[in-house]
Design a protein around this motif. Structure first.
Motif, mmCIF file in Angstrom:
data_model
loop_
_atom_site.group_PDB
_atom_site.id
_atom_site.type_symbol
_atom_site.label_atom_id
_atom_site.label_comp_id
_atom_site.label_asym_id
_atom_site.label_seq_id
_atom_site.Cartn_x
_atom_site.Cartn_y
_atom_site.Cartn_z
ATOM 1 N N MET B 35 -7.951 -15.397 -0.852
ATOM 2 C CA MET B 35 -7.202 -14.243 -0.378
ATOM 3 C C MET B 35 -6.897 -13.288 -1.504
ATOM 4 O O MET B 35 -6.721 -13.701 -2.657
ATOM 5 C CB MET B 35 -5.894 -14.710 0.252
ATOM 6 N N GLY B 36 -6.788 -12.024 -1.157
ATOM 7 C CA GLY B 36 -6.387 -11.013 -2.115
ATOM 8 C C GLY B 36 -7.442 -10.782 -3.168
ATOM 9 O O GLY B 36 -8.644 -10.767 -2.901
ATOM 10 N N LEU B 37 -6.981 -10.642 -4.385
ATOM 11 C CA LEU B 37 -7.856 -10.259 -5.490
ATOM 12 C C LEU B 37 -8.979 -11.263 -5.706
ATOM 13 O O LEU B 37 -10.098 -10.893 -6.074
ATOM 14 C CB LEU B 37 -7.004 -10.130 -6.746
ATOM 15 N N LYS B 45 -14.569 -14.850 1.841
ATOM 16 C CA LYS B 45 -13.187 -15.207 2.111
ATOM 17 C C LYS B 45 -13.016 -16.676 2.428
ATOM 18 O O LYS B 45 -11.916 -17.191 2.368
ATOM 19 C CB LYS B 45 -12.659 -14.354 3.276
ATOM 20 N N GLU B 46 -14.097 -17.326 2.788
ATOM 21 C CA GLU B 46 -13.953 -18.734 3.160
ATOM 22 C C GLU B 46 -15.179 -19.503 2.698
ATOM 23 O O GLU B 46 -16.277 -18.963 2.594
ATOM 24 C CB GLU B 46 -13.827 -18.881 4.680
ATOM 25 N N LEU B 47 -14.942 -20.774 2.474
ATOM 26 C CA LEU B 47 -16.028 -21.632 2.017
ATOM 27 C C LEU B 47 -15.717 -23.053 2.460
ATOM 28 O O LEU B 47 -14.560 -23.473 2.439
ATOM 29 C CB LEU B 47 -16.115 -21.585 0.488
ATOM 30 N N ALA B 48 -16.741 -23.786 2.870
ATOM 31 C CA ALA B 48 -16.562 -25.209 3.155
ATOM 32 C C ALA B 48 -17.448 -25.981 2.191
ATOM 33 O O ALA B 48 -18.644 -25.697 2.074
ATOM 34 C CB ALA B 48 -16.948 -25.514 4.594
ATOM 35 N N VAL B 120 -7.234 -25.282 1.227
ATOM 36 C CA VAL B 120 -6.631 -24.765 0.003
ATOM 37 C C VAL B 120 -6.636 -23.247 0.091
ATOM 38 O O VAL B 120 -7.675 -22.641 0.297
ATOM 39 C CB VAL B 120 -7.442 -25.197 -1.243
ATOM 40 N N TYR B 121 -5.491 -22.666 -0.028
ATOM 41 C CA TYR B 121 -5.416 -21.212 -0.095
ATOM 42 C C TYR B 121 -5.256 -20.819 -1.554
ATOM 43 O O TYR B 121 -4.373 -21.307 -2.228
ATOM 44 C CB TYR B 121 -4.199 -20.694 0.692
#
Lengths: 881, 129
Positions: B35-37, B45-48, B120-121
């Motif tokens: 997220m963000g920077l 934005k996402e990964l598995a 995990v964010y």
């Protein structure tokens, strides 16, 4: 002005026509935000009109007291010159004093255009968005920072409030006291020496509790010495005022330290041994000697005749003096290196630099050292604690220079030499430790040791903490704070040489859009031409404000903000390191809540920004950013997929801290939650296993890395600022050779006019006009005589670089002969603030904003200027009065 | 009197409760949201990611650094050399709990009541300017 006052009074009394039935008569608890004091208030509302504001005795944050500013908050609420509706400029030309030719627009028009622009910026490069935020609402403006995180930009700053007031003092306070700033332990201190500070005698952090505590301390017999170029608010109440040459605090403090250590032999060996890096061995390269296996700093165990790691239990009696061979090299304990370093700051050298007589320096050192009672203890609440009733504090005056870091370290060194840091009677950080509410255990934090055993803060205002500093790297932010990791805020955001540095470091983007919240950077940073030039970078500026002001001349859309009396904020006094009173007493967590509904089309900027984030599809990002910033986890965590109002967020924050029964509704009714402080929280130093640096080894490494990156880009780097021991280094003003410019100009924060928008308050203006100095230029009587200038006459104050301001003189014995003093925040010219317009002197117009006048360690702007004064040719114009 | 500068310590914070861990051989999927920077650095934005056995947080971050490069690592870790601790301005949530350096070398806990995955964010707290 008289019409404006009559107009305000008519509005105030609109609900109180004689004979009208009283349908509502309530007192609503909230929190003031006119300065950093954060004093708890109660607003009296009758039939929908606020008729009085006073302090809330239920909260320790204010203790029922309120200064003139807080009381005058009513005038902000009902000021007819406040913005009422969103505005859009129709004149495309932007510049100082150029009329934007505003036209009213609807909120939907304003938000639609803003959202469209934001989407474009985000698609190209989100770093092109700059967020500029006032520091006055510091704890509550942080929803702006979370918007930045969610959006994906790191380009955020707090304009003048940051580069003037904090890069030095807050960083130093964080490194050595785990807190934003420091204050004497008023309840127990017997000898307090203030260097360019006014804690307990003016506006600022925890102002009214400090004022009460300081008054009680003086009545009890605390001796107070104030070192300041001007005999101002603090000095006026002190036992002794020590006039000092502007910007030379480090020289005086180091000379005092030399007296203590090398002439008087007064130092707290046990404190130095157990709570600082004084025992860490330093090698011939000036760096800590380290254990080859673990990398930990080494100390010399005299009993064993061997070097051990600092945390080895056998190192209890580690040497403070001597020379030892370690790893084949001659090493000395850091204290021995410091002791030797201090020798060059004799009292005579201190006099030469600071103007304070050598005999005075020796006397102050002796008084301070004897007052500290090294080795003594006291029982507080049944706990035996070190007792060191002497305190040396620093703040804005001492830190407002290019050499701010060393100024602050040098002054604070006095506390650590005698062991008077966060112990009974000594210098306290504002609440570095909290064990939490007895029922919830929150908020709970305390400092912790880093890899070298040195202290990292437990709580901070921003995620970017002062220690341990991040590794410097090639910057990709506009302000280069990654290159200078001890900085918080950067003047490169508005400097006259910013483009040069952006090119040298190949910054791959340029700023395009700004969202401003309440900051007036045209006036708050430095000379207005430099700031105006920097604002030309932006294609589009949206500004949330209470009033149109000088910055508004550069905005494209202006949005009418709700004032502090019309908004929610769940944490106006948290983090506690900022504006919660220090010392024994109670913890208090109040909330800010609306005491009046926003009139006209005003809206809370925070609510608008939250709505914009959702509108842009940044729901998960802003929700997680709020979670991250407020530390929300568990059941109160915002669901990334959810949509929340600001009230719902406030409710979750409060329940997270105080349990499910104490959400927003509970706090609306009660206003504040309090619980008693423990002695171990206030005098925490003996209970927390951390050390602080008196030998700043990390600065050497920082300097090497930053220096390499700067030199590779052709940026001149001065390694003198990265030595491990504090030095006095001259400001640019000290190096002006032209004898015609023989005075140092500085500014100070007035107790009444503390920021831009207070100048528009007619009640505060009335008080300020009764003060002899608020709108005038303080000049020493003998200096004035020598220059043929009389009291009340108009003068030009001109720098050696050709910048100048005009004002009327106030002749006084209460200022050092080489200094002239000007109260800050004055000199407005906008027609939209008729009360503020033309009052006082715009000091900041004297300041250069460039890297040459910026600290290469913490990016603090240098805030003094070498000037001359000459009689103004027009003696009839008001010139600020 | 004895040295009062080192009095009895106040009770420290309780360690974060760990969740159930898995047998080493069972594959574990970790879902990461950026997220963000940091999303600007990763360009996604996402990964598995699938691991043979439960990774530690450090193991996960090292793998992400291998994937996204030194720029990612510089924003997540404070230093480029050991001991590599987290940037103090980076916030990481694991299954809704904010974690810090203490979580780096422990196996990531499983998310209770969900398919075997760990969320995990990563939200680097932007500063400066």
């Amino acid at each position: 002005m008289k019409d404006a006052r009559q107009e305000l009074e008519a509005v105030m009394h609109a609900g109180r026509v004689s004979g009208e039935e009283i349908r509502e008569d309530v007192w609503i608890p909230s929190v003031c935000t006119i300065c950093y004091g954060g004093c708890a208030i109660r607003a009296h509302r009758v039939n929908g009109t606020i008729v009085k504001i006073e302090g809330n005795p239920a909260s320790p944050t204010g203790s029922g007291r309120l200064c003139a500013k807080g009381i005058a908050g009513i005038m902000i609420l009902y000021d007819p010159h406040r913005l009422k509706t969103p505005l859009r400029r129709t004149n495309p030309q932007k510049g100082i004093g150029i009329d934007p030719d505003w036209k009213p627009i609807s909120w939907e028009e304003a938000l639609a255009e803003t959202a469209t622009r934001l989407e474009q910026v985000r698609a190209e490069d989100p770093r092109q968005l700059v967020l500029q935020v006032t520091t006055t609402m510091a704890p509550s403006s942080l929803l702006f920072f979370t918007f930045g995180w969610a959006f994906g930009t790191q380009n955020m700053w707090v304009a003048g409030g940051g580069v003037h007031c904090g890069n030095g003092a807050h960083a130093a306070g964080g490194i050595t006291h785990a807190s934003w700033s420091v204050v004497p332990d008023f309840k127990h201190c017997n000898y307090a020496i203030y260097f360019g500070a006014s804690k307990g005698h003016g506006a600022g952090h925890a102002a009214t509790p400090n004022i009460a505590q300081a008054a009680d301390a003086r009545e009890r017999g605390m001796r107070m010495v104030v070192v300041d170029p001007m005999c101002n608010f603090a000095a006026a109440k002190a036992n002794e005022w020590v006039p000092i040459r502007v910007g030379t605090d480090a020289a005086l403090a180091l000379a005092m330290a030399n007296c203590l250590v090398n002439e008087l032999g007064i130092y707290d060996a046990e404190y130095l041994r157990t709570k600082t890096d004084a025992i860490y061995l330093v090698g011939p390269n000036g760096r800590y000697a380290r254990d080859a296996a673990s990398g930990k700093p080494l100390v010399w165990d005299a009993g064993a005749g061997a070097a051990k790691t600092y945390d080895d239990p056998a190192a209890k009696n580690a040497a403070l003096e001597g020379e030892f061979r370690v790893n084949g090299e001659a090493c000395r304990p850091a204290f021995a290196v410091l002791r030797n370093h201090l020798k060059k700051y004799s009292a005579e050298e201190g006099e030469r630099i600071s103007g304070v007589p050598a005999a005075t320096i020796r006397r102050l050192a002796r008084e301070f050292g004897e007052a500290a009672r090294v080795g003594s203890t006291i029982v507080v609440d049944g706990v035996t604690l070190p007792y060191r009733p002497a305190s040396a504090i620093f703040f804005r005056g001492a830190q407002g220079h290019k050499n701010s870091m060393y100024n602050c370290f040098a002054i604070d060194l006095l506390n650590h030499i005698v062991g008077a840091a966060d112990v009974v009677g000594g210098t306290l950080g504002f609440n570095p430790v909290c064990h939490g509410h007895p029922e919830s255990g929150r908020p709970r934090y305390q400092p912790r040791p880093d890899r070298d055993g040195l202290m990292a803060v437990g709580s901070w205002m921003l995620p970017h903490v002062p220690y341990p500093p991040a590794e410097p790297r090639r910057p990709d932010s506009m302000g280069f704070t990654e290159l200078f990791p001890l900085s918080h805020v950067s003047p490169l955001m508005a400097s006259s040489d910013q483009e040069q540095w952006w090119q040298r470091f190949d910054l791959p983007y340029r700023p395009k859009m700004m969202i401003n919240y309440g900051a007036n950077s045209i006036m708050s940073v430095g000379n207005k031409e430099a700031v105006a030039q920097s604002l030309k970078n932006f294609d589009f500026i949206v500004s949330f404000d209470l009033f149109l002001n000088e910055f508004s001349d550069f905005a494209d859309i202006v949005l009418p903000d709700a004032s502090y009396l019309e908004v929610f904020d769940p944490r106006p006094n948290f983090p506690f390191i900022f504006n919660h009173p220090a010392g024994l007493g109670d913890w208090g967590w109040p909330i800010r809540q609306p005491v009046a509904e926003p009139a006209y089309e005003r809206r809370s900027a925070r609510e608008v920004l939250l709505g914009l984030a959702y509108r842009l599809g940044l729901g998960p990002e802003i929700n997680m950013a709020v979670n991250a910033f407020y530390g929300l986890d568990g059941p109160q965590m915002l669901d990334p997929a959810g949509t929340y109002t600001l009230e719902e967020i406030c409710d979750r924050e409060l329940k997270h801290k105080f349990g499910p029964a104490r959400g927003l509704d509970w706090f609306k009714e009660h206003g504040v939650i309090t619980w008693p402080k423990k002695a171990e929280e206030v005098y925490w130093r003996p209970f927390v296993d951390v050390r602080i640096p008196i030998y700043h080894d990390y600065l050497v490494e920082l300097g090497e890395r930053t220096g390499k990156l700067c030199e590779a880009a052709g940026m001149r780097f001065d390694p003198r600022y990265y030595g491990p021991l504090p030095e006095w280094l001259p400001c640019p003003s000290h190096e002006v050779k032209d004898a015609a410019f023989d005075l140092h100009a500085f500014y100070y924060r007035d107790a009444i006019q503390v920021n831009g928008f207070t100048m528009e308050n007619p009640w505060l203006d009335e008080v300020a006009r009764m003060d002899p100095f608020s709108y005038r230029i303080a000049v020493n009587a003998e200096t004035a005589r020598r220059k043929g200038v009389k009291d009340g006459e108009a003068v030009w104050v001109e720098t050696s670089t050709g910048r100048r301001v005009a004002g009327r003189v106030r002749v006084t014995e209460g200022i050092q002969p080489e200094a002239i003093g000007i109260a800050a925040c004055a000199g407005h010219w906008t027609e939209h603030q008729p009360i503020a317009r033309g009052k006082g002197v715009f000091f900041n117009d004297l300041l250069e904003i460039d890297f040459e006048h910026t600290s290469p360690v913490n990016l603090n702007l240098d805030l003094c200027a070498k000037v001359r004064i000459t009689r103004h040719e027009d003696q009839h114009a008001p010139h600020g009065t | 009197m004895g040295n009062a500068h080192n009095a009895a310590r106040a009770p420290g914070t309780a360690p974060a409760a760990g969740g159930p861990t898995r047998p080493a051989a069972e594959p574990v999927t970790v879902r990461v949201s950026f997220m963000g920077l940091i999303a600007y650095v990763t360009k996604e934005k996402e990964l598995a990611l699938e691991f043979a056995g439960t990774p530690t947080l450090r193991g996960l971050l090292d793998e992400l650094e291998r994937r996204y490069g030194a720029d990612f690592g510089a924003r997540v870790f404070r230093t480029s050399t050991p001991p590599r601790l987290l940037q103090m301005c980076t916030r990481i949530f694991v299954n809704g709990d904010l974690v810090d350096d203490k979580a780096l070398d422990a196996p990531l806990p499983a998310a209770p009541g969900t398919p075997p995955a760990i969320l995990v964010y990563l939200l680097p707290a932007a500063t400066g300017g």
